[in-house]
Design an enzyme around this catalytic site. Structure first.
Site, PDB file in Angstrom:
ATOM      1  N   ASP A  30     -63.307 -61.992  29.450  1.00 26.69           N
ATOM      2  CA  ASP A  30     -62.145 -61.257  28.936  1.00 26.69           C
ATOM      3  C   ASP A  30     -62.569 -60.343  27.795  1.00 26.69           C
ATOM      4  OD1 ASP A  30     -61.453 -63.985  30.032  1.00 26.69           O
ATOM      5  OD2 ASP A  30     -59.483 -63.081  30.038  1.00 26.69           O
ATOM      6  N   ASP A  36     -62.213 -60.258  33.884  1.00 23.39           N
ATOM      7  CA  ASP A  36     -61.447 -59.362  33.006  1.00 23.39           C
ATOM      8  C   ASP A  36     -62.405 -58.506  32.185  1.00 23.39           C
ATOM      9  OD1 ASP A  36     -59.088 -60.217  34.045  1.00 23.39           O
ATOM     10  OD2 ASP A  36     -58.344 -61.177  32.223  1.00 23.39           O
ATOM     11  N   HIS A  53     -62.105 -67.322  37.238  1.00 22.48           N
ATOM     12  CA  HIS A  53     -61.374 -66.690  36.135  1.00 22.48           C
ATOM     13  C   HIS A  53     -60.256 -67.581  35.568  1.00 22.48           C
ATOM     14  CE1 HIS A  53     -60.150 -63.572  33.455  1.00 22.48           C
ATOM     15  NE2 HIS A  53     -58.917 -63.604  33.921  1.00 22.48           N
ATOM     16  N   HIS A  95     -50.763 -68.797  30.410  1.00 20.30           N
ATOM     17  CA  HIS A  95     -51.300 -68.982  31.761  1.00 20.30           C
ATOM     18  C   HIS A  95     -51.324 -70.452  32.158  1.00 20.30           C
ATOM     19  CE1 HIS A  95     -52.237 -64.809  31.437  1.00 20.30           C
ATOM     20  NE2 HIS A  95     -53.146 -64.992  30.506  1.00 20.30           N
ATOM     21  N   HIS A 106     -59.637 -66.019  31.132  1.00 23.18           N
ATOM     22  CA  HIS A 106     -58.203 -65.774  31.302  1.00 23.18           C
ATOM     23  C   HIS A 106     -57.380 -66.113  30.059  1.00 23.18           C
ATOM     24  CE1 HIS A 106     -54.909 -64.542  33.725  1.00 23.18           C
ATOM     25  NE2 HIS A 106     -54.448 -65.722  34.060  1.00 23.18           N
ATOM     26  N   VAL A 107     -57.556 -67.299  29.517  1.00 18.42           N
ATOM     27  CA  VAL A 107     -56.856 -67.671  28.282  1.00 18.42           C
ATOM     28  C   VAL A 107     -57.702 -67.185  27.114  1.00 18.42           C
ATOM     29  CG1 VAL A 107     -56.000 -69.569  26.894  1.00 18.42           C
ATOM     30  CG2 VAL A 107     -55.809 -69.657  29.398  1.00 18.42           C
TER      31      VAL A 107
HETATM   32 FE   LIG Z   1     -57.186 -62.795  32.879  1.00 19.23          FE
END
Ligand SMILES: [Fe+2]
Length: 471
Positions: free
Chosen positions: A169, A198, A320, A330, A357-358
């Site tokens: 990310d 990401d 992810h 999420h 993701h987080v």
């Molecule tokens: Fe994400």
């Protein structure tokens, strides 16, 4: 009885009793109390030096490399030229052979996204490289030729040490730049990045959406032109925008970032595997179909059987969307994949799962939650020494926003969590031991804000959970 207790319970023991009962009730892991800068993150402006375009007509830019085969003897070199296709040829030579230059010719692709036409995206694979060798390579023509280098990995073997970096990310905020710099300056010297998805967050910039893919490519070139980044697809790569007629998911990503998926008999660039040094790495796609009978599911069923722990003791899975995540962001987005795939991860003794993701950091205990079915209702994760440790490392910097809101109390399976930006290192020593460390951006490069000695699940499956160590 209560009267007796009241009379006989010495008053000075009451605070102690309260503390003990608190500890008994809240026996999850550690939520770090580290106080970070909570100012709103800022995106680096388009004229930032890290985004600068190399000088010269049609100069190659956004140079990036990744593993090009199953075993680490090939490298895919990618770059973009803006003005015209130019040359597809890469000139390369090993540091040992001095001037003898080899030539490899690749392909060039372009894509359109709404009213944007991409530059000329080149992908050239260098095959049959020697292991453990430094190679120089050149792309471009005439006085806009640019030269880079990389190291091939050592030959695959069970006790081959190797150091992976972990970034997720990333985005293009000032925090992103700090994360990348900290990774580059970490004295553990990561040799290859496992990137957990990401990349650019380009769609967060509606007016510069396409420019922002290019700026990101130029920003990370300083690392990814010199060492492979192993790509995982995230939700910010989907780029599904039917309102402007863009209905082909992953179009910019799949044109810009190639993966060696065919080498592991995958039929899609979004899920594949590689072997590198003493690790077998399986990359899964959280945003492609993975249910029963789907191509990804069929591929995974075959792939997991191919893992040979005598050859590659370390079994690492990258995806992810995390399966175990105790932040209020999420939450449970990884749950459907967990329900389907977790029994395999336990049966085949995956050592560690990395996800993003987080926008924070979290490390779990070794737990599984595979007893549940709809009838029995058993749905609490339990300690399981055959299960992986799950690490969320989505704290690369994104657009400067941290996930700070956590579920309370901290669940038992969560060993340590902190919402700070940072990166991590997975440093394999031999077939039994690997050292994992997480490095927050506020510290010096070598400070380990969290760490764990991993004991390999196949060769040394003893309990390796440790109390958190705070700095
Ligand atoms: Fe994400």
């Amino acid at each position: 009885m209560s009267l007796f207790l009241r009379l006989s319970f010495p008053g000075f023991l009451l605070p102690l009793a309260l503390v003990l009962s608190f500890l008994f009730l809240c026996h999850g892991g550690t939520t770090s109390t580290f106080v970070r800068n909570v100012q709103k993150g800022i995106t680096m402006p388009l004229d930032s030096d890290v985004f600068s375009v190399p000088s010269g007509y049609n100069a190659p830019q956004q140079v990036h490399i990744t593993q090009g085969d199953l075993v680490g003897k090939a490298v895919i070199i990618s770059w973009i030229t803006e003005d015209e296709p130019g040359s597809n040829t890469v000139r390369y030579w090993s540091a040992n052979s001095k001037q003898k230059k080899n030539l490899a010719k690749g392909e060039v692709v372009t894509y359109r996204f709404f009213n944007y036409s991409s530059g000329f995206i080149h992908h050239t694979t260098l095959n049959n490289l020697e292991y453990n060798t430094k190679y120089y390579y050149e792309v471009g023509l005439g006085n806009t030729t640019r030269q880079f280098w990389f190291m091939t990995p050592p030959e695959i073997g069970p006790d081959v040490p190797y150091t992976f970096g972990l970034i997720g990310d990333l985005g293009q905020s000032y925090d992103s730049n700090k994360t990348l710099s900290h990774y580059e300056l970490n004295p553990k010297n990561g040799q290859t990045v496992l990137f957990v998805g990401d990349l650019s967050y380009a769609e967060n910039f509606p007016y510069d959406v396409n420019l922002r893919r290019d700026t990101w490519g130029r920003f990370v070139e300083r690392s990814v032109a010199y060492q492979p980044w192993i790509w995982t697809v995230g939700n910010h790569e989907i780029d599904f925008a039917p309102e402007i007629g863009e209905t082909e998911p992953f179009k910019p990503y799949s044109n810009r970032y190639y993966t060696p998926y065919k080498a592991s008999q995958s039929t899609s660039p979004f899920w594949y595997s590689i072997k590198r040094a003493s690790a077998h790495i399986i990359v899964l796609a959280s945003y492609s179909a993975y249910g029963k009978y789907t191509p990804q599911n069929q591929w995974f069923e075959q792939e997991i059987l191919k893992v040979n722990r005598t050859e590659t003791p370390w079994l690492i899975v990258v995806m992810h969307a995390p399966w175990y995540n105790s932040y209020n962001y999420h939450y449970m987005e990884g749950e459907t994949m967990r329900v389907m795939y977790e029994p395999w991860f336990v049966e085949y003794k995956v050592d560690v799962v990395f996800a993003g993701h987080v926008h924070a950091y979290e490390r779990t205990e070794r737990v599984s939650n595979i007893a549940y079915n709809v009838v029995n209702g058993i749905c609490t994760p339990v300690k399981d020494l055959l299960a992986p440790v799950y690490i969320t490392i989505g704290d690369g910097g994104n657009v400067g926003r941290l996930a700070t809101n956590m579920t309370e109390p901290q669940p038992e399976y969560s060993a340590f969590r902190e919402s700070s930006f940072g990166h991590a290192i997975f440093d394999i020593k031999n077939r039994t031991h690997a050292h994992f460390s997480w490095h927050r951006n506020q510290d010096g490069y070598s400070i380990e804000a969290d760490y764990l000695w991993f004991f390999n699940r196949f060769w040394h499956p003893v309990d390796d959970s440790t109390p958190h160590v705070s700095h």
